[in-house]
Design a protein around this motif. Sequence first.
Motif, short mmCIF file in Angstrom:
data_model
loop_
_atom_site.label_atom_id
_atom_site.label_comp_id
_atom_site.label_asym_id
_atom_site.label_seq_id
_atom_site.Cartn_x
_atom_site.Cartn_y
_atom_site.Cartn_z
N GLY A 85 0.88 -1.11 0.02
CA GLY A 85 0.11 -0.11 0.02
C GLY A 85 0.98 1.41 0.06
O GLY A 85 2.09 1.22 -0.48
N LYS A 86 0.24 2.47 0.44
CA LYS A 86 1.07 3.74 0.45
C LYS A 86 0.95 4.04 2.09
O LYS A 86 -0.02 3.90 2.74
CB LYS A 86 0.41 4.66 -0.40
N GLY A 87 2.21 4.51 2.28
CA GLY A 87 2.45 5.06 3.99
C GLY A 87 1.63 6.40 3.88
O GLY A 87 1.17 6.92 3.08
N PRO A 88 1.51 6.97 4.98
CA PRO A 88 1.16 8.02 5.34
C PRO A 88 1.73 9.49 4.39
O PRO A 88 1.05 10.39 4.14
CB PRO A 88 1.31 8.68 6.76
N GLY A 90 2.49 8.93 1.26
CA GLY A 90 2.03 8.54 -0.13
C GLY A 90 3.29 7.77 -0.73
O GLY A 90 2.89 7.40 -1.80
N LYS A 91 3.98 7.43 -0.06
CA LYS A 91 5.19 6.48 -0.58
C LYS A 91 4.93 5.07 -0.60
O LYS A 91 4.20 4.59 0.28
CB LYS A 91 6.47 6.66 0.02
N PRO A 92 5.22 4.37 -1.51
CA PRO A 92 5.04 2.95 -1.48
C PRO A 92 5.29 2.29 -0.16
O PRO A 92 6.52 2.58 -0.05
CB PRO A 92 5.44 2.14 -2.57
N MET A 93 4.84 1.33 0.36
CA MET A 93 5.24 0.63 1.47
C MET A 93 4.79 -1.06 1.45
O MET A 93 3.81 -1.23 1.03
CB MET A 93 4.95 1.17 2.93
N TYR A 94 5.44 -1.60 2.33
CA TYR A 94 5.11 -3.22 2.20
C TYR A 94 4.81 -3.31 3.73
O TYR A 94 5.64 -3.05 4.71
CB TYR A 94 6.33 -3.98 1.97
#
Length: 119
Positions: A85-88, A90-94
């Motif tokens: 998803g995206k972190g707070p 707005g960057k992609p995160m796992y």
Amino acid sequence: MAEMKTYTGGCHCGQVRYEATTDLAQVVTCNCSICHKLGSVLTFVPPEQFKSLSGADVVKSYQFNKKVINHLHCPTCGVESYATGKGPDGKPMYAVNLRCVDGVDLSTLKPFAYNGRDA
Ligand SMILES: [Zn+2]
């Protein structure tokens, strides 16, 4: 600061395997509708700290609510060993499910209880 370490993990049947590098500084449980059912214990890493070893082409994505998170489960055993998803910011995160990571003693971790139900 805790030490960064590369862990391996994956689903139950072994089709989905990955490496995740983390210091386990932030470990989260969540009471949202899906985490509550899954019992996930999560840590979050950026894409450069996550490497799929197998199964990324076969995992099925389940989405609900705002549909911003891909809940990735194995088509064979059904285990959701990670999500994307995206972190707070707005960057992609796992989101790595530590219950699926090898060699992590969950009893030694003190997860932060995130109130995802009301988020
Ligand atoms: Zn599986």
